[in-house]
Design a protein around this motif. Structure first.
Motif, short mmCIF file in Angstrom:
data_model
loop_
_atom_site.label_atom_id
_atom_site.label_comp_id
_atom_site.label_asym_id
_atom_site.label_seq_id
_atom_site.Cartn_x
_atom_site.Cartn_y
_atom_site.Cartn_z
N ALA A 192 31.59 33.58 69.64
CA ALA A 192 32.19 34.54 70.58
C ALA A 192 31.17 35.57 71.02
O ALA A 192 30.24 35.89 70.28
N VAL A 193 31.35 36.05 72.24
CA VAL A 193 30.58 37.18 72.76
C VAL A 193 31.53 38.36 72.84
O VAL A 193 32.69 38.21 73.25
N GLY A 194 31.06 39.52 72.42
CA GLY A 194 31.91 40.71 72.46
C GLY A 194 31.15 41.94 72.90
O GLY A 194 29.94 41.87 73.17
N ASP A 195 31.86 43.05 73.01
CA ASP A 195 31.20 44.32 73.31
C ASP A 195 31.10 45.15 72.03
O ASP A 195 31.55 44.74 70.97
N LEU A 196 30.53 46.34 72.15
CA LEU A 196 30.29 47.16 70.96
C LEU A 196 31.57 47.78 70.40
O LEU A 196 31.54 48.39 69.33
N SER A 197 32.68 47.63 71.10
CA SER A 197 33.96 48.06 70.54
C SER A 197 34.61 46.93 69.76
O SER A 197 35.71 47.07 69.26
N GLY A 198 33.96 45.77 69.71
CA GLY A 198 34.48 44.64 68.94
C GLY A 198 35.38 43.72 69.75
O GLY A 198 35.95 42.78 69.21
N ARG A 199 35.55 44.00 71.07
CA ARG A 199 36.43 43.16 71.88
C ARG A 199 35.75 41.86 72.28
O ARG A 199 34.56 41.86 72.62
N VAL A 200 36.52 40.76 72.27
CA VAL A 200 35.98 39.45 72.63
C VAL A 200 35.98 39.31 74.15
O VAL A 200 37.00 39.56 74.79
N THR A 201 34.84 38.92 74.72
CA THR A 201 34.82 38.68 76.17
C THR A 201 34.81 37.18 76.50
O THR A 201 35.25 36.78 77.57
N ALA A 202 34.31 36.36 75.57
CA ALA A 202 34.34 34.90 75.78
C ALA A 202 34.14 34.21 74.45
O ALA A 202 33.49 34.75 73.57
N GLN A 203 34.74 33.02 74.29
CA GLN A 203 34.53 32.30 73.04
C GLN A 203 34.64 30.80 73.22
O GLN A 203 35.20 30.31 74.21
#
Ligand SMILES: [Zn+2]
Length: 391
Positions: free
Chosen positions: A102-113
């Motif tokens: 998975a790719v996420g942001d620094l808040s821990g949210r998933v943007t793609a997996q």
């Protein structure tokens, strides 16, 4: 490393130093009001306000909706979260039979997996090649350059030798023994990679997302083809002196039992893993069973399947009761494939804790199924990648 943002660097302006502290604070809290950021960082309300205005203009930060859990008296404070522009994280979570990226942001949210099934233990090199290929695919799909990646964390289903960066057992995940998995993946990705145990990552995710209040003392159990525990004690992940804390799958339950892949006999894992449960039920069914069939049978209240899963829960609970006596957790959270069987498993674990743990300890602990399901480990990997990223 954790003290990084609090230490001025040569050539730092005061504004640059404060900005780094604010970004580190927002990364730690994931979603926070300006007042919470001021309290955590020690920066003044005026400074926090000016810096967040700057970060909002740069689209490094966005305002997000306050959740109902934070609803209080009066108008809810606007909450802030980091965007992918502030940095991108990558999680790679290996099971024994699949890998998820998975790719996420620094808040821990998933943007793609992405997720694929494969025999992870059969060929470590091939599994690592496939994982690296998936990372490349999700970065391309999201239009993310590798230079935006600030941290990669990989989870493996085995005890670790933390210092050496290797698998901490010769017999668990034997195909990986000669390797330093993080170094291997790092060379394939051209990015630094950190390694952790899968149940540890699940425990981190449960603490962050599992319920509407933060729990500082919890045990996360991953019950799949293997069984392991991640321990959060006093708000921190407890890895132990070498990195193999929480290996409850290899507690001996039956000294005269079958030989386990670890070399011992009658380990908990030989009795309650998903493969053991399928083997136990197979003679009563004409066609070949998989664990998904067992879960479906339990859902249909099949007496044999319900009995086997309840008894597995009782055996797990016997081991967990001892852990509860030692650690006095507030929650025992059941994850992994077998957690999908729901009530019979948790009821079995609950009954054994009530029977074998000290009464006050048993009363203090809630036993529940993970709300994150099979996403727990990958979410934990993204969280840890964000925590470890340089400020
Ligand atoms: Zn064993």
């Amino acid at each position: 490393m954790e003290t990084g943002p609090d230490v001025p660097r040569p050539g730092d302006t005061l504004r640059g130093f404060n900005r780094r502290r604010l970004l580190a604070g927002l990364r730690e809290l994931r979603v926070a009001s300006r007042a919470q950021l001021a309290e955590l960082t020690g920066l003044s309300a005026v400074t926090v306000s000016a810096l967040t205005a700057e970060l909002l203009r740069e689209e490094m930060v966005v305002t997000v909706e306050a959740t109902t859990a934070r609803r209080g008296v009066g108008r809810p404070a606007a909450l802030l979260a980091l965007t992918a522009r502030a940095g991108v994280t990558i999680g790679v979570a290996f099971g024994r039979r699949h890998v998820r990226v998975a790719v996420g942001d620094l808040s821990g949210r998933v943007t793609a997996q992405e997720r694929v099934d494969l025999d992870v233990d059969g060929s470590a090199g091939r599994a690592l090649d496939i994982a690296a290929g998936l990372v490349g695919a999700v970065l391309t799909r999201t239009g993310t350059p590798r230079t935006a990646v600030v941290g990669v964390v990989m989870g493996v289903p085995a005890p670790l030798n933390w210092r050496a960066g290797t698998i901490g057992s010769n017999n668990i995940l034997p195909g990986w023994v000669a390797l330093r998995p993080a170094v291997e993946l790092s060379s394939r990705l051209g990015l630094p990679v950190a390694l952790d145990n899968d149940a540890n990552l699940g425990a981190l995710a449960e603490r962050a997302y599992g319920s509407d209040h933060v729990i500082d003392d919890l045990i996360y159990l991953k019950v799949s083809t293997g069984i392991g525990a991640g321990l959060i004690l006093g708000g921190r992940l407890h890895r132990g002196s070498t990195g193999s804390a929480g290996e409850i799958g290899h507690i001996q339950i039956r000294p005269d039992g079958v030989v386990c892949r670890c070399g011992s006999r009658g380990c908990l894992e030989t009795l309650v893993s998903t493969t053991s449960i399928v083997d136990l039920l197979q003679p009563a069914h004409p066609r070949a069973l998989a664990i998904a069939d067992v879960i479906a049978l339990v859902a249909a209240e099949d007496p044999g399947a319900t009995r086997v899963v309840t008894e597995a829960g009782q055996m797990i609970g016997r081991a967990v009761a001892d852990l509860c006596n030692h650690l006095n957790p507030a929650e025992v959270i059941i994850g992994g494939e077998l957690s999908e069987s729901g009530t019979p498993l948790t009821a079995g674990i609950r009954s054994a804790i009530d029977r074998y743990a000290q009464p006050a300890t048993a009363r203090a602990v809630t036993v529940r199924t993970s709300t994150l399901g099979d996403r727990a480990e990958i979410l934990g990997a993204l969280l840890l990648a964000a925590q470890r990223a340089p400020a």
